[in-house]
Design a protein around this motif. Structure first.
Motif, PDB file in Angstrom:
ATOM      1  N   VAL A  88       0.839  -1.199   0.000  1.00 21.04           N
ATOM      2  CA  VAL A  88       0.000   0.000   0.000  1.00 21.04           C
ATOM      3  C   VAL A  88       0.877   1.253   0.000  1.00 21.04           C
ATOM      4  O   VAL A  88       0.551   2.253  -0.635  1.00 21.04           O
ATOM      5  N   LEU A  89       1.985   1.158   0.684  1.00 24.91           N
ATOM      6  CA  LEU A  89       2.908   2.295   0.760  1.00 24.91           C
ATOM      7  C   LEU A  89       3.329   2.778  -0.630  1.00 24.91           C
ATOM      8  O   LEU A  89       3.504   3.970  -0.860  1.00 24.91           O
ATOM      9  N   VAL A  90       3.464   1.830  -1.544  1.00 27.15           N
ATOM     10  CA  VAL A  90       3.873   2.166  -2.903  1.00 27.15           C
ATOM     11  C   VAL A  90       2.688   2.693  -3.719  1.00 27.15           C
ATOM     12  O   VAL A  90       2.827   3.624  -4.503  1.00 27.15           O
ATOM     13  N   ASN A  91       1.519   2.075  -3.477  1.00 26.48           N
ATOM     14  CA  ASN A  91       0.376   2.369  -4.343  1.00 26.48           C
ATOM     15  C   ASN A  91      -0.602   3.406  -3.792  1.00 26.48           C
ATOM     16  O   ASN A  91      -1.404   3.963  -4.539  1.00 26.48           O
ATOM     17  N   ASN A  92      -0.565   3.638  -2.507  1.00 25.94           N
ATOM     18  CA  ASN A  92      -1.425   4.669  -1.923  1.00 25.94           C
ATOM     19  C   ASN A  92      -0.654   5.353  -0.810  1.00 25.94           C
ATOM     20  O   ASN A  92      -0.892   5.125   0.376  1.00 25.94           O
TER      21      ASN A  92
ATOM     22  N   PRO B 135      -2.449  -1.957   6.088  1.00 25.99           N
ATOM     23  CA  PRO B 135      -2.137  -3.355   6.347  1.00 25.99           C
ATOM     24  C   PRO B 135      -0.860  -3.774   5.606  1.00 25.99           C
ATOM     25  O   PRO B 135      -0.560  -3.233   4.542  1.00 25.99           O
ATOM     26  N   VAL B 136      -0.128  -4.703   6.183  1.00 27.87           N
ATOM     27  CA  VAL B 136       1.073  -5.271   5.576  1.00 27.87           C
ATOM     28  C   VAL B 136       0.875  -6.785   5.595  1.00 27.87           C
ATOM     29  O   VAL B 136       0.446  -7.337   6.610  1.00 27.87           O
TER      30      VAL B 136
ATOM     31  N   THR C 221       4.049 -11.879   4.179  1.00 25.66           N
ATOM     32  CA  THR C 221       5.183 -11.992   3.266  1.00 25.66           C
ATOM     33  C   THR C 221       5.977 -10.691   3.226  1.00 25.66           C
ATOM     34  O   THR C 221       7.206 -10.687   3.341  1.00 25.66           O
ATOM     35  N   GLU C 222       5.253  -9.587   3.077  1.00 27.68           N
ATOM     36  CA  GLU C 222       5.919  -8.276   3.057  1.00 27.68           C
ATOM     37  C   GLU C 222       6.645  -8.024   4.371  1.00 27.68           C
ATOM     38  O   GLU C 222       7.760  -7.490   4.398  1.00 27.68           O
ATOM     39  N   TRP C 223       5.993  -8.403   5.460  1.00 29.75           N
ATOM     40  CA  TRP C 223       6.597  -8.219   6.790  1.00 29.75           C
ATOM     41  C   TRP C 223       7.952  -8.921   6.852  1.00 29.75           C
ATOM     42  O   TRP C 223       8.950  -8.344   7.267  1.00 29.75           O
TER      43      TRP C 223
END
Length: 139
Positions: free
Chosen positions: A111-115, A122-123, A126-128
């Motif tokens: 989300v950080l990249v897209n919004n 939420p993360v 896998t990203e975590w």
DNA sequence: GCCAACGTTGGC
DNA sequence: GCCAACGTTGGC
């Protein structure tokens, strides 16, 4: 357990401010956005999150733990706004910058990249794990 | 410091 | 309930 990301301008509320609160933690107040509020309503005690510095730094600088579930935001009388309490968990060994995250195709759905404007996000697990790895955290 | 993106507000 | 205006955020 779920994972989240909390964004803050370091000039307003920094990682150091958060750490200074110790295990007592602090309300994540000031959120005036429904999406962000709704995510906070989903949080459970023990959920973990990244602490992200926006503006000049643009990097994940630590991890936090949710220590109180959503309750009215004490900084406003407006009953719509709620917040959780969080405490600092671990500082990162190496800050994970927005540039790094953008450059890593495994993280392209974050989300950080897209919004980028959403202040509570939420993360995925896998990203975590990927970011903990980049940050030098046990995760 | 600028500006694009986006969310909220308020008039109709 | 729609939509224009406005304010805020955050990356650059």
């Amino acid at each position: 357990m779920r994972y989240w990301l909390f964004k803050s301008e370091p000039s307003t509320w920094s990682w150091d401010d958060q750490v200074a609160k110790g295990d007592a933690g602090e309300e994540w107040d000031g959120v005036r956005n429904y999406q962000a509020r709704n995510f906070m309503r989903e949080m459970k005690i023990g959920d973990q999150g990244f602490f992200y510095h926006s503006q000049s730094e643009k990097a994940i600088v630590g991890t936090v733990e949710v220590i109180a579930e959503a309750h009215p935001d004490s900084k406003t009388d407006d009953a719509r706004w709620e917040c959780v309490d969080i405490k600092a968990l671990n500082p990162v060994k190496t800050p994970v910058t927005l540039d790094q995250i953008k450059a890593d195709e495994r993280l392209s759905d974050m989300v950080l990249v897209n919004n980028s404007r959403l202040s509570v996000q939420p993360v995925t697990e896998t990203e975590w794990r990927i970011i903990c790895d980049l940050a030098g955290l046990p995760g």
